[in-house]
Design a protein around this motif. Structure first.
Motif, mmCIF file in Angstrom:
data_model
loop_
_atom_site.group_PDB
_atom_site.id
_atom_site.type_symbol
_atom_site.label_atom_id
_atom_site.label_comp_id
_atom_site.label_asym_id
_atom_site.label_seq_id
_atom_site.Cartn_x
_atom_site.Cartn_y
_atom_site.Cartn_z
ATOM 1 N N ASP A 1 5.566 2.650 6.128
ATOM 2 C CA ASP A 1 4.481 3.633 6.103
ATOM 3 C C ASP A 1 4.753 4.746 7.119
ATOM 4 N N PRO B 1 0.793 -1.240 0.000
ATOM 5 C CA PRO B 1 0.000 0.000 0.000
ATOM 6 C C PRO B 1 0.820 1.283 0.000
ATOM 7 N N TYR C 1 2.670 1.687 -3.313
ATOM 8 C CA TYR C 1 1.707 1.967 -4.379
ATOM 9 C C TYR C 1 1.256 3.427 -4.303
ATOM 10 N N ARG C 2 1.058 3.915 -3.085
ATOM 11 C CA ARG C 2 0.604 5.296 -2.891
ATOM 12 C C ARG C 2 1.705 6.295 -3.250
ATOM 13 N N ARG D 1 1.172 6.707 -7.182
ATOM 14 C CA ARG D 1 -0.019 7.555 -6.992
ATOM 15 C C ARG D 1 -1.305 6.741 -7.096
ATOM 16 N N ASN D 2 -1.282 5.566 -6.452
ATOM 17 C CA ASN D 2 -2.462 4.694 -6.447
ATOM 18 C C ASN D 2 -2.962 4.391 -7.853
#
Length: 605
Positions: free
Chosen positions: A418, A190, A193-194, A198-199
């Motif tokens: 994260d 996650p 990827y974010r 940029r998702n």
């Protein structure tokens, strides 16, 4: 002699081809005082900025290392590890001795020999390369901050400012860089990827890529580097690992230490070669290779990349890689026969086994008797990634840094911590996951590189510095520990490369091309490469290598392979040489930045 005549005649026909490697290139970048060469122009600019402010080569190297963590996330890192080789110049650093900093990743305390095997004893695919269980304890922050504290001038807060600015304000992506961020491993996690994709709204060429979380993390490190290993940040990393089934704990981070190791010193055709000790396999394999080749006058044999030269160099590679596989590992866990491997008499004995006209099949190769101990058994094959990065720095006082560091595979494990914004390595894959199972490179190593808690995996990274001879009595390699404080010989060449198992052969080819064959550093960096590593018994060539010498080697009896020959989408290349040479007459610095990538830079002042 007929076969040798065939090789020699093809060599003559390839003379124009070989020399065209040099002619076709742009000239090296030159500078009178200082030089930085890296894979990314923004990182190079960061290093030059620090040099212009009066920083030394170590200040600049630390600035480059942190900047690459921002602008080259596939390999530059604060979540990985590597090596830094430092050679003092005219104003001696720390009593005039060279230094080798080992900030390689370490296996967590929870790691075990069979941790990547299923109930049937088979290797679990991708477990050691993707996800949280693939990561060793990162060493980069410890290594770079240690280098700055011990040998820098300007202080950590100053040399980290370029990296912090690049992360906060962003940098403009080239088409090649934007495409690299499409990596499938990043899509699996996650935070990765974010941040990097940029998702799903992928970055395009010309866009500015900002990393505010990483900027804040770098600011915290600049204020207190201990925070990464023993403070609040260490707790955040450990909590993230626990929540994602990783192995790294707060205790693992607190126990991490940079190791100052004694560099290896060898000699080749009148030059002093300062290079990397274990847990790098690169330095000793390089020295053994050069010792074997020291008995030949390579320019008289044929021109650069000619079949006659390729034959002799390949046979030296074959023999040195055989020893690499049998004996090398983490020096904190193993006793290795380095002195024997570096013995010129051993090289002479190896040289006598080289047929002047045909290859020596690896399966029939017999090590000369009376020099080496019996190798440990059984053998194992670890995986080693070609995605790494190297940079070279020389300052106005002649201090030189050659540094190679890595996340292992591109973007490491794919896992971004994260909230902290940095990728974790997948360096555990550099250990031997199972005895007797070949990896994707077929690279042979023994149980000296088996997984164990706190152990550092064997590496091929080979940061190297070449000079004219000094009067150092500095040869721990040969069993001595004395070191005279004298002025070193004149600096000649700073070099290194990424490339997994091909690193050592790339460094050897660059060194031979420049010192023996007279290519300038830009031509040396760009020349097409060849590689042999004992097993598999295949002479490998980059896709751009001319066909005529490959055909000659095949006719001589070699099994040959062109990298990605039938893959139209692949460039079929490896390595990324970032070289600095010093003109022996004028002292002018010359930088060669490998054109295999299109966003690097050599610059100085």
């Amino acid at each position: 002699m007929a076969r040798f005549a065939r090789i020699s005649s093809v060599a003559l026909s390839c003379t124009l081809l070989a020399s065209s490697f040099a002619v076709a290139q742009t000239p090296p970048v030159t500078a009178p005082h200082a030089m930085v060469v890296t894979i990314h122009h923004d990182a190079t600019d960061a290093g030059v900025e620090i040099l212009r402010e009066g920083g030394n080569a170590i200040d600049a190297a630390v600035a480059v290392g942190f900047a690459l963590a921002v602008v080259h996330p596939a390999a530059g890192n604060i979540g990985g590890g590597g090596f830094m080789l430092i050679r003092p110049g005219t104003k001696a650093l720390a009593h005039g001795q060279p230094h080798f900093l080992d900030y390689r990743e370490k296996a967590p305390a929870a790691a075990g020999t069979n941790m990547y095997l299923d109930a049937q004893g088979n290797v679990i695919p991708k477990m050691s390369t993707v996800g949280s269980k693939a990561s060793g304890v990162p060493g980069t922050v410890a290594g770079l901050t240690y280098a700055e504290k011990q040998y820098g001038r300007l202080g950590l807060a100053r040399v980290m400012q370029p990296a912090i600015k690049l992360a906060r304000d962003g940098y403009v992506l080239t088409e090649e860089e934007a495409h690299t961020l499409h990596s499938g491993v990043l899509s699996q996690f996650p935070a990765s990827y974010r941040i990097f994709q940029r998702n799903g709204r992928f970055y395009e060429a010309g866009e500015r890529f900002r990393q505010p979380e990483l900027a804040h993390t770098l600011e915290r490190i600049a204020t207190d580097p201990e925070d990464f290993y023993r403070g609040k940040m260490a707790a955040e990393i450990a909590d993230f690992e626990k929540a994602n089934n990783g192995l790294i704990t707060a205790q693992d981070l607190a126990m991490y230490q940079v190791k100052e190791r004694t560099p290896l010193v060898g000699h080749y055709h009148g030059y002093e070669v300062l290079t990397s000790p274990p847990p790098s396999s690169g330095g000793i394999v390089l020295l053994e290779t050069l010792n074997i080749l020291s008995g030949y006058d390579l320019p008289k044999v044929g021109p650069d990349r000619s079949p006659a030269q390729i034959h002799l160099i390949t046979e030296a590679f074959r023999r040195a890689y055989m020893d690499r596989g049998d004996y090398l590992g983490d020096p904190d866990f193993n006793t290795m026969p380095l002195a024997q491997m570096a013995d010129p008499k051993y090289a002479e004995a190896w040289r006598k086994t080289i047929d002047p006209t045909k290859p020596s099949p690896s399966a029939t190769l017999v090590r000369p008797a009376g020099f080496m101990p019996e190798p440990p058994q059984p053998e194992a094959q670890p995986h080693e990634s070609p995605q790494t990065t190297h940079f070279s720095v020389v300052d106005a006082d002649g201090n030189a840094v050659s540094s190679t560091y890595t996340l292992n595979f591109g973007f490491g494990s794919g896992v971004t911590v994260d909230g902290l914004g940095f990728l974790l390595n997948d360096e555990m894959d550099d250990f031997a996951s199972k005895m007797g199972v070949p990896n994707g490179f077929g690279l042979i190593q023994g149980p000296a590189n088996a997984i164990a808690p706190g152990k550092r995996p064997l590496s091929s990274m080979t940061p190297t510095i070449v000079s004219e001879p000094s009067s150092y009595t500095y040869h721990k390699l040969l069993g001595h520990t004395t070191s005279s404080v004298v002025r070193p010989g004149k600096l000649r060449l700073v070099l290194g490369s990424p490339g997994g198992s091909t690193i050592i052969t790339t460094v050897a080819n660059d060194l031979i091309s420049v010192l023996d064959n007279g290519l300038d550093v830009q031509a040396g960096a760009d020349a097409p490469r060849f590689h042999h590593q004992y097993l598999p018994d295949v002479l490998q060539f980059e896709k751009t290598f001319p066909q005529a010498p490959i055909a000659a080697m095949k006719a001589a009896g070699y099994v040959t392979k062109r990298e990605a020959e039938f893959d139209e989408k692949s460039a079929g290349q490896w390595g990324d040489s970032e070289l600095i040479a010093v003109d022996p007459k004028t002292g002018v610095l010359m930088g060669g930045q490998d054109k295999r990538h299109h966003f690097g830079k050599a610059a100085g002042y």
